[in-house]
Write an enzyme that holds these catalytic residues in place. Structure first.
Site, mmCIF file in Angstrom:
data_model
loop_
_atom_site.group_PDB
_atom_site.id
_atom_site.type_symbol
_atom_site.label_atom_id
_atom_site.label_comp_id
_atom_site.label_asym_id
_atom_site.label_seq_id
_atom_site.Cartn_x
_atom_site.Cartn_y
_atom_site.Cartn_z
ATOM 1 N N TYR A 19 0.852 -1.194 0.000
ATOM 2 C CA TYR A 19 0.000 0.000 0.000
ATOM 3 C C TYR A 19 0.884 1.239 0.000
ATOM 4 O O TYR A 19 1.755 1.392 0.864
ATOM 5 C CB TYR A 19 -0.906 0.004 1.237
ATOM 6 C CG TYR A 19 -1.810 1.220 1.349
ATOM 7 C CD1 TYR A 19 -2.955 1.332 0.569
ATOM 8 C CD2 TYR A 19 -1.511 2.257 2.227
ATOM 9 C CE1 TYR A 19 -3.783 2.444 0.659
ATOM 10 C CE2 TYR A 19 -2.326 3.369 2.331
ATOM 11 C CZ TYR A 19 -3.461 3.457 1.545
ATOM 12 O OH TYR A 19 -4.277 4.564 1.642
ATOM 13 N N GLU A 106 5.045 -18.552 -9.161
ATOM 14 C CA GLU A 106 5.161 -17.096 -9.248
ATOM 15 C C GLU A 106 4.373 -16.559 -10.435
ATOM 16 O O GLU A 106 3.659 -15.555 -10.331
ATOM 17 C CB GLU A 106 6.628 -16.682 -9.363
ATOM 18 C CG GLU A 106 6.804 -15.168 -9.364
ATOM 19 C CD GLU A 106 8.252 -14.737 -9.440
ATOM 20 O OE1 GLU A 106 8.525 -13.555 -9.166
ATOM 21 O OE2 GLU A 106 9.106 -15.572 -9.785
ATOM 22 N N GLU A 117 -2.043 -5.821 -3.864
ATOM 23 C CA GLU A 117 -2.034 -5.575 -2.415
ATOM 24 C C GLU A 117 -2.414 -6.817 -1.626
ATOM 25 O O GLU A 117 -2.193 -6.894 -0.417
ATOM 26 C CB GLU A 117 -2.970 -4.419 -2.059
ATOM 27 C CG GLU A 117 -4.445 -4.791 -1.904
ATOM 28 C CD GLU A 117 -5.103 -5.195 -3.202
ATOM 29 O OE1 GLU A 117 -5.510 -6.362 -3.315
ATOM 30 O OE2 GLU A 117 -5.184 -4.358 -4.104
ATOM 31 N N HIS A 159 -14.553 -8.645 -5.080
ATOM 32 C CA HIS A 159 -13.512 -8.392 -6.080
ATOM 33 C C HIS A 159 -13.001 -9.677 -6.727
ATOM 34 O O HIS A 159 -12.153 -9.606 -7.629
ATOM 35 C CB HIS A 159 -12.340 -7.633 -5.458
ATOM 36 C CG HIS A 159 -12.692 -6.268 -4.964
ATOM 37 N ND1 HIS A 159 -13.308 -5.321 -5.755
ATOM 38 C CD2 HIS A 159 -12.517 -5.682 -3.743
ATOM 39 C CE1 HIS A 159 -13.501 -4.212 -5.056
ATOM 40 N NE2 HIS A 159 -13.035 -4.413 -3.828
ATOM 41 N N ASP A 195 -20.897 -1.503 -1.260
ATOM 42 C CA ASP A 195 -19.525 -1.248 -0.837
ATOM 43 C C ASP A 195 -18.994 -0.013 -1.570
ATOM 44 O O ASP A 195 -19.417 0.285 -2.693
ATOM 45 C CB ASP A 195 -18.675 -2.473 -1.183
ATOM 46 C CG ASP A 195 -17.285 -2.443 -0.589
ATOM 47 O OD1 ASP A 195 -17.067 -3.121 0.427
ATOM 48 O OD2 ASP A 195 -16.402 -1.754 -1.152
ATOM 49 N N HIS A 197 -16.156 0.320 -2.964
ATOM 50 C CA HIS A 197 -15.411 -0.091 -4.151
ATOM 51 C C HIS A 197 -16.293 -0.924 -5.082
ATOM 52 O O HIS A 197 -17.067 -1.761 -4.627
ATOM 53 C CB HIS A 197 -14.177 -0.896 -3.736
ATOM 54 C CG HIS A 197 -13.270 -0.154 -2.817
ATOM 55 N ND1 HIS A 197 -13.325 -0.301 -1.437
ATOM 56 C CD2 HIS A 197 -12.301 0.760 -3.073
ATOM 57 C CE1 HIS A 197 -12.418 0.485 -0.887
ATOM 58 N NE2 HIS A 197 -11.793 1.139 -1.849
ATOM 59 N N ASP A 284 -17.430 0.754 4.036
ATOM 60 C CA ASP A 284 -16.320 1.657 3.748
ATOM 61 C C ASP A 284 -16.783 2.934 3.052
ATOM 62 O O ASP A 284 -15.965 3.780 2.682
ATOM 63 C CB ASP A 284 -15.226 0.965 2.932
ATOM 64 C CG ASP A 284 -15.760 0.102 1.810
ATOM 65 O OD1 ASP A 284 -16.986 0.054 1.624
ATOM 66 O OD2 ASP A 284 -14.940 -0.551 1.133
ATOM 67 N N TYR A 323 -13.205 -0.585 6.934
ATOM 68 C CA TYR A 323 -11.849 -0.762 7.444
ATOM 69 C C TYR A 323 -11.454 0.272 8.494
ATOM 70 O O TYR A 323 -11.922 1.410 8.484
ATOM 71 C CB TYR A 323 -10.849 -0.692 6.266
ATOM 72 C CG TYR A 323 -11.214 -1.656 5.180
ATOM 73 C CD1 TYR A 323 -10.957 -3.012 5.325
ATOM 74 C CD2 TYR A 323 -11.876 -1.225 4.032
ATOM 75 C CE1 TYR A 323 -11.328 -3.916 4.348
ATOM 76 C CE2 TYR A 323 -12.249 -2.120 3.047
ATOM 77 C CZ TYR A 323 -11.976 -3.466 3.214
ATOM 78 O OH TYR A 323 -12.362 -4.352 2.254
#
Length: 341
Positions: A19, A106, A117, A159, A195, A197, A284, A323
């Site tokens: 972040y 990976e 994040e 998400h 929400d 977002h 949020d 949050y």
């Protein structure tokens, strides 16, 4: 109103989040669920039950099988590869790259990730399954005739797309709940995402389907995560044409403006003929949230709950974001108070 909640959410306890160019303690942490649980109990919603265990039959209808296998095995493969920290994506399949899925861990983390994040840590898969189970059991209550239920899900889910994780989300709990209701006999379900977002994962899952109406009220993606979906012109495709409604709003949006979008979204849901609404509840939107920019106040959440309940159809409230401040518990409890009347 029954509350479905799993203590297994604590298995998801990542230590790092990328972040602002730093590795910081995650905003999405176990204390969120504990604050919410304590507040809803204090508000009188103390019929709290643990979810049953569920297999993958329902979730495989909204998520890719290869993606779910990746989630189940990612942490063990990451550690086996010799990496010391938590699993964070560092490379991504950006524009004009190959559609092939890498074979090493990976590369796969980058392939399946939509936001760096979000680290994969020990217990992530198990916690995601328990969160999904809370959503399924909530849907089963609605299918059995309950007028409202609250699935206190953690980790959140909106998400998470067909084959991607990010934004603290791994399995899309609201999407699984909607699918469960359809499997139980419903013909049309709505998901109302309040929400801050945009629910990019939910939109991804249902964008070309005609049996689920998705409405999202959120920060303008031009200046808010997840940035790349959530514009008003995105309205669905193919069989899903006209079944997506996005309401992006700018900095400082108060409830007087936000509430107009809510009213319009509920009119759209009613016209669609939804037999139940799955509410992706993020608080949020609160004026003191550290990673958002709306200006809703705690009393506004009672009004929000009342307004949604006035739709007259059964409601399953599924926990998403909110949050950093203890008021997240109060704000969730206020929504439930509004729903309960």
């Amino acid at each position: 109103m029954r509350v479905i909640f799993s203590e297994d959410h604590k298995l998801r306890n990542a230590k790092t989040e990328l972040y602002g160019g730093e590795l910081v303690p995650p905003f999405e942490a176990p204390f969120r669920a504990e604050w919410i649980l304590a507040a809803v109990k204090e508000a009188g919603f103390d019929d709290v039950v643990a979810p049953a265990r569920h297999g993958l039959e329902t979730v495989l209808k909204v998520h890719d099988a290869g993606y779910l296998n990746f989630l189940e095995t990612a942490w063990d493969r990451w550690k086996a590869a010799g990496y010391k920290g938590e699993a964070i994506a560092t490379s991504f399949p950006v524009r004009r790259t190959s559609p092939r899925i890498p074979t090493d861990i990976e590369g796969q983390i980058g392939y399946y990730c939509n936001a760096a994040e979000t680290a994969i840590s020990p217990g992530t898969w198990e916690a995601a399954l328990s969160s999904m189970a809370s959503a399924i059991d909530g849907a089963d209550l609605i299918a059995a005739g309950h007028k409202a239920a609250f699935s206190l899900c953690r980790p959140p889910g909106h998400h998470a797309g067909i084959d991607m994780f990010g934004g603290y989300c791994f399995i899309n709990n609201a999407a699984v709940a909607a699918q469960r209701l359809l499997d139980k006999g419903a013909k049309k379900i709505a998901i109302l995402d309040v929400d801050f977002h945009h629910g990019n994962g939910t939109q991804d899952i249902f964008y070309e389907r005609g049996d689920v109406f998705f409405a999202s009220l959120h920060g303008d993606p031009a200046e808010a995560f997840p940035h790349f979906l959530g514009y008003a012109e995105e309205t669905g495709k193919g069989a899903g044409a006209g079944t997506t409604a996005n309401y992006p709003m700018g900095r400082g949006t108060p409830y007087s403006v936000w509430g107009e979008a809510l009213t319009d979204s509920l009119k759209r849901i009613a016209a669609f003929g939804a037999e139940a609404i799955v509410v992706s509840l993020g608080v949020d939107t609160f004026e003191q949230d550290p990673i958002s920019f709306f200006k809703l106040t705690s009393p506004d959440y009672i009004t929000m709950g009342r307004t949604i309940a006035a739709s007259g159809v059964p409601l399953l409230v599924v926990m998403e974001g909110g949050y950093g401040v203890p008021e997240i518990g109060l704000n969730v409890a206020n929504v439930l108070k509004g729903v309960a009347g």
